[in-house]
Scaffold this motif. Structure first.
Motif, short mmCIF file in Angstrom:
data_model
loop_
_atom_site.label_atom_id
_atom_site.label_comp_id
_atom_site.label_asym_id
_atom_site.label_seq_id
_atom_site.Cartn_x
_atom_site.Cartn_y
_atom_site.Cartn_z
N GLY A 14 0.79 -1.22 0.00
CA GLY A 14 0.00 0.00 0.00
C GLY A 14 0.83 1.27 0.00
O GLY A 14 0.28 2.38 0.03
N SER A 15 2.15 1.14 -0.08
CA SER A 15 2.99 2.35 -0.02
C SER A 15 3.12 3.05 -1.36
O SER A 15 3.73 4.11 -1.46
CB SER A 15 4.37 2.02 0.55
OG SER A 15 5.02 1.04 -0.23
N GLY A 16 2.56 2.45 -2.43
CA GLY A 16 2.52 3.14 -3.71
C GLY A 16 3.47 2.61 -4.77
O GLY A 16 3.58 3.19 -5.85
N LYS A 17 4.12 1.45 -4.50
CA LYS A 17 5.11 0.94 -5.44
C LYS A 17 4.50 0.60 -6.81
O LYS A 17 5.04 1.00 -7.84
CB LYS A 17 5.78 -0.33 -4.86
CG LYS A 17 6.41 -0.12 -3.49
CD LYS A 17 7.05 -1.38 -2.96
CE LYS A 17 6.09 -2.55 -2.70
NZ LYS A 17 5.06 -2.30 -1.67
N SER A 18 3.39 -0.13 -6.80
CA SER A 18 2.78 -0.54 -8.08
C SER A 18 2.25 0.67 -8.84
O SER A 18 2.38 0.75 -10.07
CB SER A 18 1.66 -1.54 -7.85
OG SER A 18 2.16 -2.73 -7.27
N THR A 19 1.64 1.58 -8.11
CA THR A 19 1.12 2.80 -8.74
C THR A 19 2.27 3.57 -9.40
O THR A 19 2.14 4.04 -10.54
CB THR A 19 0.42 3.68 -7.68
OG1 THR A 19 -0.65 2.92 -7.10
CG2 THR A 19 -0.13 4.95 -8.29
N1 ADP Z 1 -7.21 1.60 -8.69
C1 ADP Z 1 -7.17 2.09 -7.45
N2 ADP Z 1 -8.18 2.83 -6.95
C2 ADP Z 1 -8.13 3.35 -5.71
N3 ADP Z 1 -7.08 3.21 -4.86
C3 ADP Z 1 -6.05 2.49 -5.30
C4 ADP Z 1 -6.02 1.89 -6.60
N4 ADP Z 1 -4.84 1.23 -6.75
C5 ADP Z 1 -4.17 1.41 -5.60
N5 ADP Z 1 -4.89 2.16 -4.72
C6 ADP Z 1 -4.45 2.59 -3.39
O1 ADP Z 1 -3.24 3.30 -3.54
C7 ADP Z 1 -2.33 2.98 -2.49
C8 ADP Z 1 -1.05 2.43 -3.09
O2 ADP Z 1 -1.30 1.17 -3.67
P1 ADP Z 1 -0.21 0.37 -4.51
O3 ADP Z 1 0.40 1.27 -5.50
O4 ADP Z 1 -0.84 -0.87 -5.01
O5 ADP Z 1 0.88 0.02 -3.38
P2 ADP Z 1 1.92 -1.18 -3.27
O6 ADP Z 1 2.22 -1.67 -4.64
O7 ADP Z 1 3.12 -0.56 -2.59
O8 ADP Z 1 1.29 -2.23 -2.41
C9 ADP Z 1 -3.06 2.01 -1.59
O9 ADP Z 1 -3.65 2.74 -0.55
C10 ADP Z 1 -4.11 1.42 -2.49
O10 ADP Z 1 -5.24 1.01 -1.75
#
Ligand code: ADP
Ligand code: MG
Length: 231
Positions: free
Chosen positions: A44-49
């Motif tokens: 949830g720290s934003g890595k994938s985003t």
């Molecule tokens: N499509 C989406 N819609 C709303 N919130 C999202 C979406 N994708 C990710 N998030 C939120 O954005 C934050 C970062 O998620 P993510 O990038 O998946 O982190 P990580 O890859 O580090 O686990 C989290 O709080 C997640 O719930």
């Protein structure tokens, strides 16, 4: 070395009804060729985003992305996909292979997408699979490959467009320790020997020893940047 990919003040806010989730907040980073850049941080720290924005899969809310020094964040929905295909390779934790295609056909699909002529596709896919130590597995379907082998097919496929940036999201998460290490070794070799930039998000404690620099994320922000001395 000059960065192949750079992010400046990258921010992504997701709108969830009336709630705004700040997934990535004001992140700047630089990924040089020849190096592995590692993103770590809790779930949830934003890595994938962040990876999705870097690779042009997801539009940032604000901030800039520079590819070889050129801003790409403002390209239109029509201009972006060809650049993405030419410059980036993607690897995911879940392999994302087509189950009804052999290892070789999975790689050929990526070559076809890049308009590599048919007579060349067979040779090129064989070379890519050999590079990923899968010479003996070319005609196997994903179901008869180990998870480590599946991920190596996915890497061969990601390299099909000869990308100069490889983005990997938790590439070893589903693998046993030895297969995971083989994948990390391969990614580092791709960066080091071919001068490409590898950007990888990982929870794997071993990933660190394969990285040249480590960005630590927490709540969408970069908390620390650490250079790992070369061995
Ligand atoms: N499509 C989406 N819609 C709303 N919130 C999202 C979406 N994708 C990710 N998030 C939120 O954005 C934050 C970062 O998620 P993510 O990038 O998946 O982190 P990580 O890859 O580090 O686990 C989290 O709080 C997640 O719930
Ligand atoms: Mg993630």
């Amino acid at each position: 070395m000059k960065p192949l990919l750079e992010a400046r003040a990258l921010t992504k806010h997701y709108q969830q009804g009336s709630v705004t989730v700040a997934a990535v907040e004001n992140v700047s980073l630089a990924a040089p060729g020849g190096e592995v850049t590692l993103l770590i941080g809790p779930s949830g720290s934003g890595k994938s985003t962040l990876l999705s924005m870097l690779g042009g899969i997801l539009r940032p809310t604000s901030g800039a992305i520079l590819l070889g020094g050129h801003e790409v964040g403002n390209l239109s929905d029509r201009e972006l996909p060809p650049i993405r295909r030419r410059c980036f390779g993607f690897v995911f934790q879940s392999f994302n292979l087509f189950p009804f295609l052999t290892a070789r056909e999975n790689v050929e699909t990526a070559l076809r997408l890049r308009k590599v002529p048919a007579p060349l596709r067979e040779r090129r896919s064989a070379e890519l699979l050999e590079y990923c130590n899968l010479a003996e597995r070319m005609d196997f379907y994903p179901a008869s490959l180990s998870d480590g082998e599946k991920q190596r097919v996915a890497i061969a496929r990601a390299l099909a467009g000869d990308p100069f940036i490889l983005l990997a999201d938790e590439p070893t998460a589903r693998l046993d320790s030895a297969s995971g290490e083989a994948i990390l070794e391969m990614l580092r070799g791709f960066a080091r020997r071919r001068g490409k930039a590898v950007i990888m998000a990982s929870h794997d404690p071993k990933a660190r020893s394969f990285a040249d620099q480590v960005y630590s994320l927490a709540d969408g922000r970069i908390e620390a940047l650490e250079r790992i001395p070369q061995k």
